[in-house]
Scaffold this motif. Structure first.
Motif, PDB file in Angstrom:
ATOM      1  N   ASN A  48       0.748  -1.254   0.028  1.00  0.00           N
ATOM      2  CA  ASN A  48       0.050   0.026  -0.054  1.00  0.00           C
ATOM      3  C   ASN A  48       0.830   1.299   0.036  1.00  0.00           C
ATOM      4  O   ASN A  48       0.129   2.314  -0.451  1.00  0.00           O
ATOM      5  CB  ASN A  48      -1.019  -0.046   1.028  1.00  0.00           C
ATOM      6  CG  ASN A  48      -2.363   0.861   0.963  1.00  0.00           C
ATOM      7  OD1 ASN A  48      -2.731   0.993  -0.069  1.00  0.00           O
ATOM      8  ND2 ASN A  48      -2.701   1.438   2.119  1.00  0.00           N
ATOM      9  N   GLU A  49       2.161   1.191   0.314  1.00  0.00           N
ATOM     10  CA  GLU A  49       3.072   2.301   0.446  1.00  0.00           C
ATOM     11  C   GLU A  49       3.456   2.496  -1.128  1.00  0.00           C
ATOM     12  O   GLU A  49       4.162   3.786  -1.395  1.00  0.00           O
ATOM     13  CB  GLU A  49       4.139   2.018   1.466  1.00  0.00           C
ATOM     14  CG  GLU A  49       3.714   1.823   2.559  1.00  0.00           C
ATOM     15  CD  GLU A  49       2.761   2.591   3.412  1.00  0.00           C
ATOM     16  OE1 GLU A  49       2.804   3.666   3.045  1.00  0.00           O
ATOM     17  OE2 GLU A  49       1.769   2.144   3.890  1.00  0.00           O
ATOM     18  N   LEU A  50       3.296   1.774  -1.969  1.00  0.00           N
ATOM     19  CA  LEU A  50       4.020   1.652  -3.340  1.00  0.00           C
ATOM     20  C   LEU A  50       3.589   3.160  -4.025  1.00  0.00           C
ATOM     21  O   LEU A  50       4.342   3.834  -4.602  1.00  0.00           O
ATOM     22  CB  LEU A  50       3.663   0.494  -4.169  1.00  0.00           C
ATOM     23  CG  LEU A  50       4.282   0.435  -5.425  1.00  0.00           C
ATOM     24  CD1 LEU A  50       6.017   0.237  -4.987  1.00  0.00           C
ATOM     25  CD2 LEU A  50       4.012  -1.008  -6.524  1.00  0.00           C
ATOM     26  N   VAL A  51       2.286   3.206  -4.226  1.00  0.00           N
ATOM     27  CA  VAL A  51       1.835   4.371  -4.846  1.00  0.00           C
ATOM     28  C   VAL A  51       2.033   5.754  -4.277  1.00  0.00           C
ATOM     29  O   VAL A  51       2.706   6.632  -4.898  1.00  0.00           O
ATOM     30  CB  VAL A  51       0.229   4.220  -5.133  1.00  0.00           C
ATOM     31  CG1 VAL A  51      -0.225   5.471  -6.015  1.00  0.00           C
ATOM     32  CG2 VAL A  51       0.253   3.111  -6.275  1.00  0.00           C
ATOM     33  N   PRO A  52       1.924   5.748  -2.907  1.00  0.00           N
ATOM     34  CA  PRO A  52       2.280   7.168  -2.209  1.00  0.00           C
ATOM     35  C   PRO A  52       3.444   7.380  -2.473  1.00  0.00           C
ATOM     36  O   PRO A  52       4.146   8.537  -2.533  1.00  0.00           O
ATOM     37  CB  PRO A  52       1.724   6.926  -0.871  1.00  0.00           C
ATOM     38  CG  PRO A  52       1.325   5.796  -0.751  1.00  0.00           C
ATOM     39  CD  PRO A  52       0.969   4.935  -2.165  1.00  0.00           C
ATOM     40  N   SER A  53       4.644   6.457  -2.410  1.00  0.00           N
ATOM     41  CA  SER A  53       5.882   6.596  -2.660  1.00  0.00           C
ATOM     42  C   SER A  53       6.259   7.414  -3.864  1.00  0.00           C
ATOM     43  O   SER A  53       7.247   7.894  -4.058  1.00  0.00           O
ATOM     44  CB  SER A  53       6.558   5.301  -2.336  1.00  0.00           C
ATOM     45  OG  SER A  53       6.669   4.550  -3.547  1.00  0.00           O
ATOM     46  N   THR A  54       5.496   7.555  -5.005  1.00  0.00           N
ATOM     47  CA  THR A  54       5.751   8.210  -6.123  1.00  0.00           C
ATOM     48  C   THR A  54       5.256   9.678  -6.205  1.00  0.00           C
ATOM     49  O   THR A  54       5.212  10.296  -7.234  1.00  0.00           O
ATOM     50  CB  THR A  54       5.030   7.270  -7.278  1.00  0.00           C
ATOM     51  OG1 THR A  54       3.619   7.567  -6.954  1.00  0.00           O
ATOM     52  CG2 THR A  54       5.512   5.839  -7.445  1.00  0.00           C
ATOM     53  N   ARG A  55       4.815  10.037  -5.117  1.00  0.00           N
ATOM     54  CA  ARG A  55       4.203  11.370  -4.901  1.00  0.00           C
ATOM     55  C   ARG A  55       5.334  12.588  -5.395  1.00  0.00           C
ATOM     56  O   ARG A  55       4.861  13.583  -5.724  1.00  0.00           O
ATOM     57  CB  ARG A  55       3.678  11.774  -3.582  1.00  0.00           C
ATOM     58  CG  ARG A  55       2.418  10.871  -3.489  1.00  0.00           C
ATOM     59  CD  ARG A  55       2.237  10.818  -1.836  1.00  0.00           C
ATOM     60  NE  ARG A  55       1.759  11.954  -1.147  1.00  0.00           N
ATOM     61  CZ  ARG A  55       2.762  12.510  -0.001  1.00  0.00           C
ATOM     62  NH1 ARG A  55       3.730  11.542   0.206  1.00  0.00           N
ATOM     63  NH2 ARG A  55       2.477  13.648   0.551  1.00  0.00           N
TER      64      ARG A  55
END
Lengths: 266, 331
Positions: free
Chosen positions: A185-192
């Motif tokens: 679940n941290e994968l997408v927010p890590s691209t912010r």
């Protein structure tokens, strides 16, 4: 069709009411997280102010334009944390703890139910801070606003949310295919970090990757460009079509993946 | 039966691939790049039909395939092979028209919102299942009355006892008046008083709403009290399907002879009549072959001074235990 839409609309807002009631149960938690989220925003603006202050522009975007971009990002990000993070976290957890069983037996689109059951209100303040700064920046920067510009901005703001949601949903759906993934679940927010800079920052392969193959750099850039009157039709069309196709693929992937669900033995 | 079955399963198979880890640290390291999988036959060629209004007990040990079968019937699992029809639907098509007509209640899973009163969950289910206002009020009143929960439906779920929560879980699952009800261990963890309350409710619900119910439970009391028919499953295979009484007739080899003696006798004197289970003067309990029970009782009355004699069937738990033990020997 109309009846069905009405039902989904009602259920969407029913969940919002449920979450609000739960928020009121734990108001200390709400105030603390609202404060933390506000601090993120302040530091984000402070950080970019330092960079732009030193160079006066970033990849061809002046200070006013950068403020429009960061405000847009802030609003998108607030929405992301309010909605997608919580729902996708619960979705992934439900695959591993078997709670998905209850969702899948209900006479309603499971993807819809998984995507709207949860939300947090702690980022609402942040959303309005972003909106406030956007309005002030547009006024102080004397950027002319047209009705088409505002509608276009709203439309592509929605498309960006849909793109982020779809990407996140696909990543979360991968959980069906592994025994356990703690931090998926941290994968997408890590691209912010990629979303909050102008797409022109990236050059060479990075530009192709983040603008075409996985257009993360368009998320905040394109809605901002519409407001600033510098958007290109080709990019807008590409992004809209890409998002629509990705959304369709996400649904297919979900439908295919739930065949893998075993539901945890009792 | 002349009616068409409401649930029909033909040659259902559901196999899973299960990873078997080698023991120790080396096994864990090896598992990073190479894993051995084993096929587990959770359900292996099971067929049965269930008719409208029946309450069927689904009996089996842990891992026998009961829950897997219920999950296939609910459309949660895709079978490896076989044909399944519930209410005329293929369950794994997961059509809303099908989902509106059944409910799956799992004793170990909950659907109620923990931090809110159960009533909020009921209202959400009303919207999801599209239950009209009048029907919702009528059904809710009926269920609240049957389960006697008027005072707790507006109390936060986290403040309720396990039994109260289970009652509310049942209401949440039944508000749309399902025609088919899958109950998976609904009384698990409950005390005997609450088990009885839920059993009475299930019986009343079946009579009132003419619902078809499949019940799995480790408590044989649930099955004995509620189900006329039982399906016994072991290692994924059906080993019995019929009247619960037939299990007793087929698998209970002995009867229990309870005696109260007038005169003091030697333990050894009784052992020649059957298997002595308990002996504490003046009480004695013997296991005797079913066919000879009456004759042996007669002999005991002749040979000793007996104050009272009683011939009983063994408990259903004991019979089922014996049934599974005999199957284990086969496997």
């Amino acid at each position: 069709m109309w009846k069905s839409l009405k039902k989904y609309w009602f259920i969407f807002w029913k969940f919002r009411a449920i979450r609000f009631m739960m928020l009121l149960e734990y108001r200390g938690n709400f105030w603390f997280w609202a404060f933390v989220s506000l601090m993120w925003t302040v530091f984000n603006f402070f950080f970019f102010d330092l960079i732009i202050g030193a160079r006066n522009e970033l990849a061809g975007w002046n200070k006013t334009e950068m403020y429009v971009l960061i405000s847009t990002f802030t609003m998108l990000d607030a929405f992301t944390w309010s909605f997608f993070y919580h729902n996708m976290r619960d979705y992934i957890a439900s695959i591993f703890n078997g709670q998905l069983t209850i969702t899948l037996t209900r006479p309603i689109n499971s993807q819809f139910l998984l995507s709207v059951q949860n939300n947090s209100y702690t980022n609402v303040v942040r959303f309005f801070v972003g909106l406030g700064i956007l309005i002030v920046t547009l006024r102080n920067g004397q950027i002319p606003l047209t009705l088409a510009g505002v509608i276009g901005f709203a439309l592509f703001f929605f498309i960006s949310l849909l793109f982020v949601y779809t990407l996140w949903f696909i990543v979360a759906t991968c959980s069906f295919w592994v025994d356990r993934l703690d931090n998926i679940n941290e994968l997408v927010p890590s691209t912010r970090r990629v979303w909050q800079v102008p797409k022109e920052v990236f050059t060479g392969f990075a530009s192709t990757f983040f603008s075409v193959l996985l257009p993360l750099s368009l998320i905040a850039s394109l809605p901002s460009e519409i407001l600033l009157g510098r958007a290109s039709f080709q990019w807008l069309a590409y992004y809209a079509v890409f998002t629509a196709v990705l959304f369709w693929l996400a649904h297919l992937f979900f439908t295919f993946s739930i065949r893998k669900y075993s539901g945890v033995a009792n | 039966m002349s009616e068409a079955p409401i649930i029909s399963i033909q040659n259902l198979k559901k196999y899973f691939k299960v990873y078997r880890k080698k023991p120790g640290l080396l096994g864990s390291i090896q598992s990073l790049w190479s894993r051995e999988y084993e096929e587990v036959k959770a359900v292996d060629d099971v067929s049965f039909e269930i008719y409208p209004g029946e309450i069927v007990g689904f009996i089996g040990q842990n891992g026998a395939g009961k829950t897997t079968t219920l999950k296939v019937l609910s459309g949660l699992l895709y079978p490896t092979s076989g044909e399944v029809s519930v209410l005329g639907f293929n369950p794994w098509d997961r059509k809303p028209d099908f989902q509106r007509q059944f409910a799956l209640v799992m004793g170990q899973k909950n659907q109620l919102w923990w931090d809110l009163p159960a009533m909020e969950s009921f209202l959400l289910n009303k919207a999801i299942y599209e239950v009209p206002d009048a029907e919702f009020d009528k059904t809710l009143d009926k269920l609240v009355e049957l389960l006697d929960v008027k005072d707790i439906i507006n109390v936060q779920v986290r403040k309720l006892s396990l039994g109260q929560r289970m009652k509310c879980e049942l209401i949440a699952a039944l508000l749309h008046s399902p025609k088919v009800l899958f109950l998976d261990e609904p009384t698990i963890g409950l005390d005997v008083v609450m088990q009885k309350v839920l059993r009475d409710f299930i019986k009343a619900y079946n009579q009132e709403f003419k619902a078809t119910i499949i019940l799995t439970s480790h408590y044989m009391g649930d099955v004995k009290e509620l189900c006329k028919r039982a399906i016994v499953i072991d290692h994924g295979q059906k080993i019995f399907d019929g009247d619960l009484q037939d299990i007793i007739d087929q698998f209970a080899r002995n009867k229990i002879l309870s005696l109260i003696m007038n005169d003091k006798i030697n333990q050894k004197q009784l052992e020649k009549y059957g298997q002595l289970k308990e002996f504490e003067y003046p009480k004695a309990t013997l296991l005797v072959p079913r066919a000879k029970a009456a004759k042996i009782a007669g002999q005991l009355l002749t040979d000793f001074s007996v104050a009272d004699v009683n011939i009983e069937e063994p408990t259903i738990d004991a019979i089922i235990r014996e049934l599974f033990l005999s199957q284990k020997k086969v496997h």
